[in-house]
Write a protein that holds these residues in place. Sequence first.
Motif, PDB file in Angstrom:
ATOM      1  N   CYS A  25     -30.456  14.377   0.459  1.00 29.09           N
ATOM      2  CA  CYS A  25     -30.081  13.868  -1.294  1.00 29.09           C
ATOM      3  C   CYS A  25     -31.413  13.602  -1.675  1.00 29.09           C
ATOM      4  O   CYS A  25     -31.253  13.874  -3.063  1.00 29.09           O
ATOM      5  CB  CYS A  25     -29.542  12.408  -0.741  1.00 29.09           C
ATOM      6  N   ILE A  28     -32.357  16.809  -3.321  1.00 29.98           N
ATOM      7  CA  ILE A  28     -31.401  17.121  -4.287  1.00 29.98           C
ATOM      8  C   ILE A  28     -31.834  16.535  -5.466  1.00 29.98           C
ATOM      9  O   ILE A  28     -31.761  17.026  -6.607  1.00 29.98           O
ATOM     10  CB  ILE A  28     -29.904  16.755  -3.870  1.00 29.98           C
ATOM     11  N   GLU A  29     -32.239  15.354  -5.470  1.00 38.20           N
ATOM     12  CA  GLU A  29     -32.750  14.545  -6.729  1.00 38.20           C
ATOM     13  C   GLU A  29     -33.997  15.007  -7.263  1.00 38.20           C
ATOM     14  O   GLU A  29     -34.353  15.235  -8.641  1.00 38.20           O
ATOM     15  CB  GLU A  29     -32.879  13.035  -6.225  1.00 38.20           C
ATOM     16  N   ARG A  30     -34.890  15.310  -6.184  1.00 38.02           N
ATOM     17  CA  ARG A  30     -36.234  15.867  -6.601  1.00 38.02           C
ATOM     18  C   ARG A  30     -36.171  17.059  -7.366  1.00 38.02           C
ATOM     19  O   ARG A  30     -36.997  17.313  -8.428  1.00 38.02           O
ATOM     20  CB  ARG A  30     -36.963  15.892  -5.357  1.00 38.02           C
ATOM     21  N   PHE A  31     -35.331  18.036  -6.972  1.00 43.52           N
ATOM     22  CA  PHE A  31     -35.348  19.547  -7.582  1.00 43.52           C
ATOM     23  C   PHE A  31     -34.113  19.672  -8.587  1.00 43.52           C
ATOM     24  O   PHE A  31     -33.849  20.620  -9.252  1.00 43.52           O
ATOM     25  CB  PHE A  31     -35.160  20.446  -6.714  1.00 43.52           C
ATOM     26  N   ASP A  32     -33.260  18.431  -8.889  1.00 43.37           N
ATOM     27  CA  ASP A  32     -32.369  18.446  -9.903  1.00 43.37           C
ATOM     28  C   ASP A  32     -31.087  19.616  -9.362  1.00 43.37           C
ATOM     29  O   ASP A  32     -30.818  20.289 -10.400  1.00 43.37           O
ATOM     30  CB  ASP A  32     -32.837  18.622 -11.243  1.00 43.37           C
ATOM     31  N   LEU A  33     -30.670  19.530  -8.519  1.00 46.98           N
ATOM     32  CA  LEU A  33     -29.699  20.380  -7.848  1.00 46.98           C
ATOM     33  C   LEU A  33     -28.432  19.808  -7.637  1.00 46.98           C
ATOM     34  O   LEU A  33     -27.566  20.354  -6.948  1.00 46.98           O
ATOM     35  CB  LEU A  33     -30.244  21.127  -6.710  1.00 46.98           C
ATOM     36  N   THR A  34     -28.150  18.815  -8.432  1.00 43.75           N
ATOM     37  CA  THR A  34     -27.066  17.917  -7.909  1.00 43.75           C
ATOM     38  C   THR A  34     -25.803  18.889  -8.349  1.00 43.75           C
ATOM     39  O   THR A  34     -24.913  18.915  -7.478  1.00 43.75           O
ATOM     40  CB  THR A  34     -26.760  16.715  -9.001  1.00 43.75           C
TER      41      THR A  34
END
Length: 73
Positions: A25, A28-34
Amino acid sequence: MKAHYLVLAWCVAALLACVGLSWVCKQIERFDLTFIFAALAVLAVLFGTDELTVIRKKRNDRFKQPPLTTERG
């Protein structure tokens, strides 16, 4: 005594799963892959429920009882 080790193993596995999920998670937030992971999660749920339906149907067919007949001899 084996049951205690089994419970301990499940607790350790659950803890590791939580840590792993937390790390994923954060990435995902770090690389903006939401959006990408949300779409993959939806697809996984759809295919997973489809597979479970097939497995359940096969299992129910295996234990199906023959129909009762009313005809006599």
